[in-house]
Design an enzyme around this catalytic site. Structure first.
Site, PDB file in Angstrom:
ATOM      1  N   LYS A 114       6.271  15.382 -10.310  1.00  0.00           N
ATOM      2  CA  LYS A 114       4.890  15.827 -10.006  1.00  0.00           C
ATOM      3  C   LYS A 114       4.205  14.800 -10.363  1.00  0.00           C
ATOM      4  O   LYS A 114       4.540  14.132 -12.069  1.00  0.00           O
ATOM      5  CB  LYS A 114       3.914  16.928 -11.601  1.00  0.00           C
ATOM      6  CG  LYS A 114       3.550  17.885 -10.467  1.00  0.00           C
ATOM      7  CD  LYS A 114       3.202  18.938 -11.398  1.00  0.00           C
ATOM      8  CE  LYS A 114       2.874  21.064 -11.512  1.00  0.00           C
ATOM      9  NZ  LYS A 114       2.119  21.781 -11.855  1.00  0.00           N
TER      10      LYS A 114
ATOM     11  N   SER B 250      -6.665  21.967 -14.669  1.00  0.00           N
ATOM     12  CA  SER B 250      -6.346  20.503 -14.829  1.00  0.00           C
ATOM     13  C   SER B 250      -7.386  19.889 -13.590  1.00  0.00           C
ATOM     14  O   SER B 250      -7.539  18.424 -13.693  1.00  0.00           O
ATOM     15  CB  SER B 250      -4.819  20.366 -14.872  1.00  0.00           C
ATOM     16  OG  SER B 250      -4.844  20.780 -16.032  1.00  0.00           O
TER      17      SER B 250
ATOM     18  N   HIS C 216      -6.883  26.521 -21.622  1.00  0.00           N
ATOM     19  CA  HIS C 216      -5.823  25.909 -22.615  1.00  0.00           C
ATOM     20  C   HIS C 216      -5.957  26.372 -23.965  1.00  0.00           C
ATOM     21  O   HIS C 216      -5.408  26.906 -24.177  1.00  0.00           O
ATOM     22  CB  HIS C 216      -5.412  24.231 -21.880  1.00  0.00           C
ATOM     23  CG  HIS C 216      -4.323  24.578 -20.751  1.00  0.00           C
ATOM     24  ND1 HIS C 216      -5.323  23.230 -20.082  1.00  0.00           N
ATOM     25  CD2 HIS C 216      -3.775  24.504 -19.011  1.00  0.00           C
ATOM     26  CE1 HIS C 216      -4.166  23.005 -18.918  1.00  0.00           C
ATOM     27  NE2 HIS C 216      -3.580  24.202 -18.953  1.00  0.00           N
TER      28      HIS C 216
END
Ligand code: ADP
Length: 160
Positions: free
Chosen positions: A41, A128, A17
């Site tokens: 989520k 992630s 990122h």
């Protein structure tokens, strides 16, 4: 004045990122990292924690700010007066979904354009999810995230 948003979950933010943020900030005048408050989520880090990690990571980047949003991205972009969406592409697996979303957003608002930056080769495997998977077993995540976040991530799993 080109104002862009780099939206994502950033749960947690990774070197991949960071690479996209750095490169995008050199292309546009102003970059807002948009942290999605996605209630459907199940995130490891709270919205506040995710925002504060990215804020720490980008504090030396004068044209980068961090904001959270929920709802439709195109609506948030109107609010902040941004017209460009930045996304990273790691592999073909990202492509199909990204293409659909980019086209849908353009249909919603024809002023909105999405630009894709290809992942740096050294981070093209990194997500992630990989960080969380390794951390949950106490694995080495030093190649994935900045050193200052490692303990915070382990603490979530009470590993190491
Ligand atoms: P989302 O839930 O929207 O996919 P992520 O936080 O996983 O949010 O990712 C945000 C954006 O960053 C996406 O465009 C994704 O493709 C990109 N990205 C994630 N990891 C990397 C990486 N290692 N290199 C380049 N881009 C990445």
């Amino acid at each position: 004045m080109k104002k862009a948003i780099y939206p994502g979950s950033f749960d947690p933010v990774t070197f991949g990122h960071m690479d996209i943020i750095t490169r995008a900030s050199q292309i546009v005048d102003e970059l807002v990292v948009g942290v999605l408050n996605n209630s459907s989520k199940n995130s490891l880090f709270s919205l506040e924690e995710r925002v504060s990690m990215i804020t720490e990571m980008t504090e030396n980047m004068p044209n980068v700010t961090v904001a959270s949003f929920d709802g439709l991205l195109v609506d948030f972009m109107k609010e902040i007066d941004a017209t460009i969406i930045v996304r990273g592409l790691r592999a073909v697996t990202d492509f199909e979904y990204e293409l659909q979303i980019a086209q849908a957003n353009h249909v919603q608002n024809s002023d909105v354009e999405t630009i894709f930056l290809t992942a740096d080769l050294q981070y093209s495997y990194l997500s992630s999810t990989i960080v969380k998977e390794f951390a949950s077993y106490g694995g080495d995540i030093s190649n994935f995230v900045p050193a200052c976040f490692i303990d915070r991530i382990y603490q979530k799993y009470e590993t190491k």
